[in-house]
Design an enzyme around this catalytic site. Structure first.
Site, PDB file in Angstrom:
ATOM      1  N   ARG A  49      35.606  37.105  32.868  1.00  0.00           N
ATOM      2  CA  ARG A  49      36.921  36.849  33.046  1.00  0.00           C
ATOM      3  C   ARG A  49      37.451  38.024  33.946  1.00  0.00           C
ATOM      4  O   ARG A  49      37.805  39.142  33.337  1.00  0.00           O
ATOM      5  CB  ARG A  49      37.710  36.821  31.820  1.00  0.00           C
ATOM      6  N   ASP A  51      40.062  40.104  36.150  1.00  0.00           N
ATOM      7  CA  ASP A  51      41.409  40.502  35.759  1.00  0.00           C
ATOM      8  C   ASP A  51      42.136  40.164  37.225  1.00  0.00           C
ATOM      9  O   ASP A  51      41.543  39.809  38.128  1.00  0.00           O
ATOM     10  CB  ASP A  51      41.702  41.847  35.369  1.00  0.00           C
ATOM     11  N   TYR A 109      29.235  45.558  39.032  1.00  0.00           N
ATOM     12  CA  TYR A 109      30.343  45.754  39.629  1.00  0.00           C
ATOM     13  C   TYR A 109      30.379  46.801  40.568  1.00  0.00           C
ATOM     14  O   TYR A 109      29.598  47.958  40.701  1.00  0.00           O
ATOM     15  CB  TYR A 109      31.680  45.941  38.638  1.00  0.00           C
ATOM     16  N   ARG A 194      37.719  50.060  35.573  1.00  0.00           N
ATOM     17  CA  ARG A 194      38.621  50.631  36.125  1.00  0.00           C
ATOM     18  C   ARG A 194      39.139  51.933  35.428  1.00  0.00           C
ATOM     19  O   ARG A 194      39.497  52.877  36.035  1.00  0.00           O
ATOM     20  CB  ARG A 194      39.838  49.669  36.452  1.00  0.00           C
TER      21      ARG A 194
END
Length: 247
Positions: A49, A51, A109, A194
């Site tokens: 999921r 963001d 990522y 993040r």
């Protein structure tokens, strides 16, 4: 029959992957296109999921359909229906119990930081004006391998049973004034990447010491970690699965 679909997307115009009651999502747009092309209601389950504003150069989802598909023809039709910021690359048949989310072995990522003002990349990178100590940031990244519980980097009030993640890769690289952070793990918590990047930037700026990182992780407290960097510079780049899920 169950199918996996591989796609990529620019997340700038979307409120993340997952369907939202009052906002547009990648999942909603993909389901609408599949339902139109296949002429029946199709629901998809994504591998994760992402963001709001986060991108994916590789995302997988699965869906069920009761007929054999002509992959090339379906992909062409889907890409004709889909907007310019979502692209389908492959569709392949998998075992009936294969699951895009739960069968994923790991995810990777990438976070992109530009160290020089760039008029062409400001929409998809994070501009940091101050000088960063990249050597310290890489040294701090190695500390992540010593821990499993990363609650300190998780968004508060997240409905998860465990905050444990196994990080397999975490490193910084610099090329042409662009500083990239690559991180690979078996799973990620909400906002985790993040928050890690924000903490590492603080280390690179000298606001936080490398030793402080141990204390931050052990605290299990989000307020102890660094700021959450902007979403537009984060990319889901790779998801790996066992070879035996394909038919």
């Amino acid at each position: 029959m169950r199918y996996f679909i591989e796609l990529s997307y620019n997340g700038s115009a979307y409120h993340g992957w997952q369907n939202q009651p009052t906002a547009i999502s990648i999942q909603e747009v993909l389901e609408r296109a599949l339902s139109t092309v296949l002429k029946t209601s199709i629901s998809v389950m994504g591998a994760g999921r992402t963001d709001t504003g986060v991108h994916a150069s590789q995302m997988f989802a699965h869906f069920d359909f009761n007929k054999a598909l002509n992959d090339t023809n379906i992909i062409f039709k889907l890409n004709s229906f889909l907007p310019k910021d979502i692209a389908v690359h492959t569709i392949f048949k998998v075992k009936d119990d294969a699951h895009a989310r739960f069968n994923a072995l790991n995810r990777t990522y990438l976070y992109r930081i530009t160290l020089k003002k760039n008029v062409f990349t400001f929409n998809d990178t994070f501009y940091v004006k101050q000088a960063l100590d990249i050597e310290k940031m890489n040294e701090a990244s190695k500390i992540l391998f010593d821990y499993k519980d990363f609650q300190c980097f998780s968004k508060s009030n997240t409905d998860v049973k465990t905050y444990n993640c196994t990080i397999m890769k975490a490193e910084w690289s610099l090329e042409n004034n662009e500083l990239c952070f690559t991180i690979k793990a078996d799973r990620f918590l909400r906002n985790m990447v993040r928050a890690i990047v924000g903490t590492m930037i603080n280390i690179g700026l000298g606001k936080t010491t490398i030793e402080d990182l141990h204390t931050i992780i052990k605290s299990k407290n989000r307020s102890e970690a660094g700021f959450s960097v902007p979403a537009q510079a984060l990319y889901l780049t790779k998801i790996e699965y066992p070879d035996d899920i394909k038919l």
